[in-house]
Design a protein around this motif. Structure first.
Motif, short mmCIF file in Angstrom:
data_model
loop_
_atom_site.label_atom_id
_atom_site.label_comp_id
_atom_site.label_asym_id
_atom_site.label_seq_id
_atom_site.Cartn_x
_atom_site.Cartn_y
_atom_site.Cartn_z
N GLU A 1 0.83 -1.20 0.00
CA GLU A 1 0.00 0.00 0.00
C GLU A 1 0.87 1.25 0.00
O GLU A 1 0.60 2.20 -0.73
CB GLU A 1 -0.92 0.01 1.21
CG GLU A 1 -1.96 -1.09 1.21
CD GLU A 1 -2.75 -1.14 2.50
OE1 GLU A 1 -2.56 -0.26 3.36
OE2 GLU A 1 -3.56 -2.06 2.64
N ALA B 1 2.48 1.63 -3.39
CA ALA B 1 1.51 2.05 -4.39
C ALA B 1 1.22 3.55 -4.28
O ALA B 1 1.12 4.24 -5.29
CB ALA B 1 0.22 1.25 -4.24
N GLU B 2 1.14 4.06 -3.06
CA GLU B 2 0.90 5.50 -2.87
C GLU B 2 2.08 6.31 -3.41
O GLU B 2 1.88 7.34 -4.04
CB GLU B 2 0.67 5.81 -1.39
CG GLU B 2 -0.66 5.32 -0.86
CD GLU B 2 -0.81 5.56 0.63
OE1 GLU B 2 0.02 6.29 1.20
OE2 GLU B 2 -1.75 4.99 1.21
N LYS C 1 4.19 5.45 -5.77
CA LYS C 1 4.17 5.37 -7.23
C LYS C 1 3.09 6.28 -7.81
O LYS C 1 3.29 6.93 -8.82
CB LYS C 1 3.94 3.92 -7.70
CG LYS C 1 5.11 3.02 -7.51
CD LYS C 1 6.20 3.39 -8.48
CE LYS C 1 7.34 2.40 -8.37
NZ LYS C 1 8.47 2.79 -9.18
N GLU C 2 1.94 6.31 -7.14
CA GLU C 2 0.84 7.15 -7.62
C GLU C 2 1.26 8.62 -7.59
O GLU C 2 1.04 9.35 -8.57
CB GLU C 2 -0.40 6.94 -6.75
CG GLU C 2 -1.60 7.74 -7.20
CD GLU C 2 -2.80 7.50 -6.31
OE1 GLU C 2 -3.70 8.37 -6.34
OE2 GLU C 2 -2.86 6.49 -5.59
N ASP C 3 1.87 9.06 -6.50
CA ASP C 3 2.34 10.45 -6.41
C ASP C 3 3.39 10.75 -7.47
O ASP C 3 3.37 11.81 -8.08
CB ASP C 3 2.92 10.72 -5.02
CG ASP C 3 1.87 10.78 -3.93
OD1 ASP C 3 0.67 10.93 -4.28
OD2 ASP C 3 2.23 10.67 -2.76
N ILE D 1 3.76 9.28 -10.40
CA ILE D 1 3.11 9.32 -11.71
C ILE D 1 2.35 10.63 -11.90
O ILE D 1 2.45 11.27 -12.95
CB ILE D 1 2.17 8.10 -11.90
CG1 ILE D 1 3.00 6.82 -12.00
CG2 ILE D 1 1.28 8.27 -13.12
CD1 ILE D 1 2.20 5.55 -11.91
N LEU D 2 1.60 11.04 -10.87
CA LEU D 2 0.85 12.29 -10.97
C LEU D 2 1.78 13.50 -11.11
O LEU D 2 1.50 14.42 -11.88
CB LEU D 2 -0.05 12.47 -9.75
CG LEU D 2 -1.22 11.49 -9.65
CD1 LEU D 2 -1.96 11.66 -8.33
CD2 LEU D 2 -2.18 11.67 -10.82
#
Length: 115
Positions: A39, A42-43, A45-47, A49-50
């Motif tokens: 988790e 994933a957070e 990676k999300e940041d 990517i954004l």
């Protein structure tokens, strides 16, 4: 007589402590960092990517010359002297244009979002 690396000098206890210390250091170095939970990864990676998407959109709003300048300087890490000869400009002009392009990027992105 054979040449041994350890020569008896009456310091057996000190020698044993040195061995124990080295074994502890080796053991500590051999341990790997604990794996983070999926988790958390994933957070992150999300940041990432954004942020990448936001930067690409902001860069696309710059002129082609500014995009090329930033690409050469910060992405490809081309030396300043080479960029000057490629773009046929002076170092001072390169510095001024780079500062201007970075200022525009900060304005587009909102500087407080990326500190």
């Amino acid at each position: 007589m054979e040449n041994n690396s350890y020569c008896e000098k009456g310091q057996k206890l000190r020698y044993l402590y040195t061995i124990a210390h080295n074994l502890c250091v080796d053991s500590y170095r051999g341990k790997r960092a604990e794996v983070l939970e999926e988790e958390l990864l994933a957070e992150d990676k999300e940041d990432e990517i954004l942020t990448g998407i936001a930067v690409k959109e902001a860069v696309s709003q710059l002129t082609e010359e500014e995009q090329e300048l930033l690409l050469l300087r910060y992405v490809n890490e081309v030396p300043v002297s080479d960029i000057c000869s490629i773009l046929d400009i002076s170092r001072f002009s390169l510095y001024r244009k780079t500062k201007k392009a970075l200022r525009q990027l900060k304005d587009i992105l909102g500087e407080e979002d990326f500190k």
